[in-house]
Motif scaffolding. Sequence first.
Motif, PDB file in Angstrom:
ATOM      1  N   GLY A   1       0.820  -1.208   0.000  1.00  0.00           N
ATOM      2  CA  GLY A   1       0.000   0.000   0.000  1.00  0.00           C
ATOM      3  C   GLY A   1       0.850   1.252   0.000  1.00  0.00           C
ATOM      4  N   TYR A   2       1.910   1.250   0.813  1.00  0.00           N
ATOM      5  CA  TYR A   2       2.806   2.414   0.859  1.00  0.00           C
ATOM      6  C   TYR A   2       3.520   2.597  -0.473  1.00  0.00           C
ATOM      7  N   GLY A   3       3.976   1.487  -1.061  1.00  0.00           N
ATOM      8  CA  GLY A   3       4.697   1.584  -2.329  1.00  0.00           C
ATOM      9  C   GLY A   3       3.836   2.142  -3.444  1.00  0.00           C
ATOM     10  N   VAL A   4       2.610   1.627  -3.565  1.00  0.00           N
ATOM     11  CA  VAL A   4       1.711   2.111  -4.616  1.00  0.00           C
ATOM     12  C   VAL A   4       1.322   3.570  -4.350  1.00  0.00           C
ATOM     13  N   SER A   5       1.081   3.917  -3.076  1.00  0.00           N
ATOM     14  CA  SER A   5       0.728   5.303  -2.728  1.00  0.00           C
ATOM     15  C   SER A   5       1.866   6.250  -3.064  1.00  0.00           C
ATOM     16  N   TYR A   6       3.097   5.810  -2.799  1.00  0.00           N
ATOM     17  CA  TYR A   6       4.253   6.653  -3.113  1.00  0.00           C
ATOM     18  C   TYR A   6       4.377   6.868  -4.625  1.00  0.00           C
ATOM     19  N   LEU A   7       4.199   5.779  -5.397  1.00  0.00           N
ATOM     20  CA  LEU A   7       4.265   5.907  -6.855  1.00  0.00           C
ATOM     21  C   LEU A   7       3.177   6.849  -7.361  1.00  0.00           C
ATOM     22  N   LEU A   8       1.993   6.771  -6.730  1.00  0.00           N
ATOM     23  CA  LEU A   8       0.896   7.656  -7.121  1.00  0.00           C
ATOM     24  C   LEU A   8       1.222   9.109  -6.787  1.00  0.00           C
ATOM     25  N   SER A   9       1.917   9.315  -5.649  1.00  0.00           N
ATOM     26  CA  SER A   9       2.223  10.683  -5.207  1.00  0.00           C
ATOM     27  C   SER A   9       3.258  11.372  -6.088  1.00  0.00           C
ATOM     28  N   ILE A  10       4.053  10.606  -6.838  1.00  0.00           N
ATOM     29  CA  ILE A  10       5.058  11.212  -7.723  1.00  0.00           C
ATOM     30  C   ILE A  10       4.637  11.143  -9.187  1.00  0.00           C
ATOM     31  N   THR A  11       3.425  10.626  -9.422  1.00  0.00           N
ATOM     32  CA  THR A  11       2.916  10.565 -10.795  1.00  0.00           C
ATOM     33  C   THR A  11       2.408  11.942 -11.211  1.00  0.00           C
ATOM     34  N   PRO A  12       2.887  12.491 -12.323  1.00  0.00           N
ATOM     35  CA  PRO A  12       2.442  13.826 -12.757  1.00  0.00           C
ATOM     36  C   PRO A  12       0.937  13.839 -13.008  1.00  0.00           C
ATOM     37  N   PHE A  13       0.296  14.888 -12.515  1.00  0.00           N
ATOM     38  CA  PHE A  13      -1.137  15.063 -12.751  1.00  0.00           C
ATOM     39  C   PHE A  13      -1.332  15.574 -14.180  1.00  0.00           C
ATOM     40  N   PRO A  14      -2.307  14.996 -14.925  1.00  0.00           N
ATOM     41  CA  PRO A  14      -2.509  15.459 -16.311  1.00  0.00           C
ATOM     42  C   PRO A  14      -2.747  16.962 -16.367  1.00  0.00           C
ATOM     43  N   GLU A  15      -2.009  17.625 -17.226  1.00  0.00           N
ATOM     44  CA  GLU A  15      -2.123  19.079 -17.311  1.00  0.00           C
ATOM     45  C   GLU A  15      -3.498  19.480 -17.840  1.00  0.00           C
ATOM     46  N   GLY A  16      -4.037  20.508 -17.253  1.00  0.00           N
ATOM     47  CA  GLY A  16      -5.351  21.014 -17.649  1.00  0.00           C
ATOM     48  C   GLY A  16      -5.554  22.384 -17.047  1.00  0.00           C
ATOM     49  N   THR A  17      -6.770  22.885 -17.200  1.00  0.00           N
ATOM     50  CA  THR A  17      -7.068  24.222 -16.697  1.00  0.00           C
ATOM     51  C   THR A  17      -7.899  24.198 -15.428  1.00  0.00           C
ATOM     52  N   PHE A  18      -8.246  23.005 -14.940  1.00  0.00           N
ATOM     53  CA  PHE A  18      -9.163  22.975 -13.797  1.00  0.00           C
ATOM     54  C   PHE A  18      -8.430  23.033 -12.459  1.00  0.00           C
ATOM     55  N   PHE A  19      -7.357  22.237 -12.305  1.00  0.00           N
ATOM     56  CA  PHE A  19      -6.629  22.213 -11.041  1.00  0.00           C
ATOM     57  C   PHE A  19      -5.190  22.658 -11.256  1.00  0.00           C
ATOM     58  N   ARG A  20      -4.690  23.419 -10.288  1.00  0.00           N
ATOM     59  CA  ARG A  20      -3.284  23.830 -10.298  1.00  0.00           C
ATOM     60  C   ARG A  20      -2.533  22.861  -9.388  1.00  0.00           C
ATOM     61  N   ILE A  21      -2.084  21.747  -9.952  1.00  0.00           N
ATOM     62  CA  ILE A  21      -1.447  20.699  -9.162  1.00  0.00           C
ATOM     63  C   ILE A  21      -0.477  19.948 -10.062  1.00  0.00           C
ATOM     64  N   LYS A  22       0.676  19.562  -9.508  1.00  0.00           N
ATOM     65  CA  LYS A  22       1.710  18.909 -10.298  1.00  0.00           C
ATOM     66  C   LYS A  22       1.589  17.388 -10.258  1.00  0.00           C
ATOM     67  N   THR A  23       1.319  16.822  -9.072  1.00  0.00           N
ATOM     68  CA  THR A  23       1.193  15.372  -8.925  1.00  0.00           C
ATOM     69  C   THR A  23      -0.110  15.041  -8.200  1.00  0.00           C
ATOM     70  N   PHE A  24      -0.476  13.764  -8.187  1.00  0.00           N
ATOM     71  CA  PHE A  24      -1.695  13.344  -7.508  1.00  0.00           C
ATOM     72  C   PHE A  24      -1.556  13.572  -6.000  1.00  0.00           C
ATOM     73  N   PRO A  25      -2.609  14.101  -5.370  1.00  0.00           N
ATOM     74  CA  PRO A  25      -2.528  14.357  -3.919  1.00  0.00           C
ATOM     75  C   PRO A  25      -2.700  13.063  -3.117  1.00  0.00           C
TER      76      PRO A  25
END
Length: 420
Positions: free
Chosen positions: A355-379
Amino acid sequence: MNLRLSFQIAVTHLLTKKKQSIIAMLGVTFGISMFIIMISFMTGVNQFLEDMAMDNTPHIHIYKPIELEDRKIIAEGKKLSDKDWFVVSHQRPRNELPKIKNGLLLMQQLEKEPGVIGVAPQVSSQVFFNNGPVQIPGNIYGIDIQKQEELFGLNTKMDEGELEDLQKGSDLIVMGKGLAKKMNVVTGDRVSVTTPEGNNLILKVAGIFSYGISAMDETRSYATISTVQKVLQKEPSYITDLNLKLADVRTASAYRKKLQNELKDVYIEDWETANASLLAGDKIRNVMTAVVCFTLLTVAGFGIYNIMNMNIINKMKDIAILKATGFQAGDITAIFLIQSVLIGIAGGIVGLCIGYGVSYLLSITPFPEGTFFRIKTFPVNFKLVHYSTGLFFGFLTTLLAGYFPSKKAARIDPVQIIRG
């Protein structure tokens, strides 16, 4: 009851049936790892949305709404009965300004209140941004640059230029990214701004900001208070909004009620009211997460229950021999309970790691660029309480799943089994 001997026998049973033991452990592993991934991601999303709301919404917002009074002058000062009728056609509202009476004085008083970090004055108005023959509707906000930055960190939202650039000259404006795109302007260009009353002023674009929320980025713009007062042709004391930031956001609702009792001629809104739909979404997501996580752990528990039942059926003769050689019902119960606990602990630890490993990989995965959210990676949230809760419920689930089969094993009659 000899727990040491029961532990040795339990380990021996697990090792002789490695395939069954691994399958039971994987059930716990899958349940806990999914629990950790889901709760880490969902709480991360909730925290991100709450932080975004805190950045964009003051804890307390004071303003004066324009309301249409249903008051007929011809009816004043007369006794009315059910037979009296007054018909007024095309009634129009009074030319009432959204100005807060003595707004700057009220700001100074509120800043002295305990629990108030600061108060940012604001002059807001709907305007039209003229793009050739096309008028694009939007909003312009006159702000105190220093207070706005200290309390709400607007400068961190700037994509081009700095918020302080508004103080480097007169008739300057910073625009939302979406609004600037609509107007087809960049930093350094000039835009024509017209108020609903017909006042017009040419402003120079000093920068472009982005909240990451299209509804705001396509309509908002900021200038100094004096510039907006100039656009509206109002006096220096003209203030339409006061935005408060509190030391403890949880006291916002109670503080709003207190202020509302003291200030009768303004409307006061706390951040919970302003973000009611967002908070409702948080509750729904929390309930969904709890239901899914509970289901995963329950399914894992039933899997262990079935495997332990099958294990008891396969070990009938061994149980009969143990009871015939002097093992009591409590000893038999302890053997199978220890097996389920070992499966739960082993599966739980592996599940936490996955669970920690997958969560960590998710936390460093770039968030798809768009105009709705100002965020770099998944929270994603990494809280110790989530991991301890997952391990505890994994242990509890396996303990309950092993308890009933172990009681069944303790009731086996060795005479019937040996004769059988």
